[in-house]
Enzyme design. Sequence first.
Site, mmCIF file in Angstrom:
data_model
loop_
_atom_site.group_PDB
_atom_site.id
_atom_site.type_symbol
_atom_site.label_atom_id
_atom_site.label_comp_id
_atom_site.label_asym_id
_atom_site.label_seq_id
_atom_site.Cartn_x
_atom_site.Cartn_y
_atom_site.Cartn_z
ATOM 1 N N SER B 146 16.151 42.902 -30.827
ATOM 2 C CA SER B 146 16.293 42.679 -29.387
ATOM 3 C C SER B 146 17.774 42.448 -29.031
ATOM 4 C CB SER B 146 15.393 41.507 -28.975
ATOM 5 O OG SER B 146 15.262 41.461 -27.576
ATOM 6 N N ASP B 222 5.569 47.147 -26.328
ATOM 7 C CA ASP B 222 6.566 46.088 -26.129
ATOM 8 C C ASP B 222 6.560 45.669 -24.662
ATOM 9 O OD1 ASP B 222 9.038 44.664 -25.740
ATOM 10 O OD2 ASP B 222 9.748 45.558 -27.615
ATOM 11 N N HIS B 254 6.823 43.025 -28.952
ATOM 12 C CA HIS B 254 8.194 42.561 -29.173
ATOM 13 C C HIS B 254 8.281 41.418 -30.181
ATOM 14 C CE1 HIS B 254 12.321 42.969 -27.743
ATOM 15 N NE2 HIS B 254 12.450 41.660 -27.685
#
Lengths: 276, 276
Positions: B146, B222, B254
């Site tokens: 991320s 996600d 995620h």
Amino acid sequence: MKTISENRAFGGVQGVYSHPSEATGTEMTFGLFLPEGAEDGRVPLLWYLSGLTCTHENAMVKSGVQRWAAEAGIAVVFPDTSPRGEGVPDNPAYDLGQGAGFYVNATQAPWNTHFRMWDYVTDELPRLLFNTFPLAEPAQAITGHSMGGHGALTIAMSFPGRFRSVSAFAPICNPTASEWGRKQFTAYLGADETQWAAYDASSLMKKRGFDGPILIDQGTSDQFLDLLKPESLATSMSERRQSGSCRMQKGYDHSYFFVSTFIEEHVAFHAAALFA
Amino acid sequence: MKTISENRAFGGVQGVYSHPSEATGTEMTFGLFLPEGAEDGRVPLLWYLSGLTCTHENAMVKSGVQRWAAEAGIAVVFPDTSPRGEGVPDNPAYDLGQGAGFYVNATQAPWNTHFRMWDYVTDELPRLLFNTFPLAEPAQAITGHSMGGHGALTIAMSFPGRFRSVSAFAPICNPTASEWGRKQFTAYLGADETQWAAYDASSLMKKRGFDGPILIDQGTSDQFLDLLKPESLATSMSERRQSGSCRMQKGYDHSYFFVSTFIEEHVAFHAAALFA
């Protein structure tokens, strides 16, 4: 039953669910990993019982067990370690009350109203699981860490024929002779020590043993080694001629790094029994 | 440098250390996994940069990377994601301030006094690591999740020749065009958007590319997909004829369950480059 979360993991699904429990009188939360194969039929189930201070979540996010369970085609359930919430008794100590159910049915006030983790893990939760998910009841195995290792060993020996194999990471092996045990059993079960023996792995080993393979891993640098008393269980296993392995792992401590290092071998050990 | 903890894991050692940082003006904490082979000589180093809200600890306990790093003989470093502590500016939002350094050198008050994570991760921490631990400076690779994927990609492209390979899990790919980026760059770097391009992976890809293999994994489920913009990076890679793989993984979200599912392949990917 409520779905708290479901995450895809290793081709399967890591779920978290909660449900009102009759055994504890509270809402109970558990984690369940289902491998990809559960989409097509019932799969074997490995129970993972956690240690002091843990919830359903610790092993689920730290042990890495899903990687190996997915490969083997085995589901893994992660129960909580005690009832929780408002109105549930607690104690400021980390090793009594919430997070420290010790997998017993408490008989003493104030604990006896909610702390019935033995019934929860051996009766209510299995019924819920086998009624709700594609799990093969005849193919169960059980493992655990520390207090959860104590739970795994005592439960496995108390339900002959239910579990094909049992293993443990740094289990509390002889709680009736340890401050990780005497303190809690006095609180939960009362001062009459004859009521304690049913919850002591070393005593149960002498009396009943286990009709299947046993695997115990213990770190030599475990900061709690004196409280765990693996030597008591090893002695009982030897006296009973119980088949099994007790391994001392050089340099490992009590943390989840120890568990995650050896979880691959534990899953392989259980898979051999579950798919035999 | 202070040793916070050292745990044996997978035959090696998972350590946590802290040190006063000149770059950030604070005490900084990092994790370092050393495989068994580090007892005998210098080993390659994989950087793992974490995402929003994370400390040095999240990937260290949740990703399972050590299992594969141990097998390959690679060390892994887990830096923190921002300066922390009393006197360090913060913001009530989870995505600004402490836990959200974005791997940039802030130029705007109040952030510019401490939020110099670019210098910390690219200059100060490497010097400390190579001076202190048995790590092979010519054999480095970098990955992240991320916000940490954004860090890994931008740093890899900004230091040609330093990293043999770069990978990322659900990286922020185009922060100058996303609310995961525009908000933070405005705060840290100011309103002049020309100052932002050096920290945008898609822009850097167009301008410079990366002289080595790239591996990007992104889950199709996600919840932050619209903020991550993998399509921008894929387009830039395609336009540049950059060698690399951008993979969309069906059903993954995620979370760390996504990272732990694919970390084995990322370590194998980096090992192939590090031991080439």
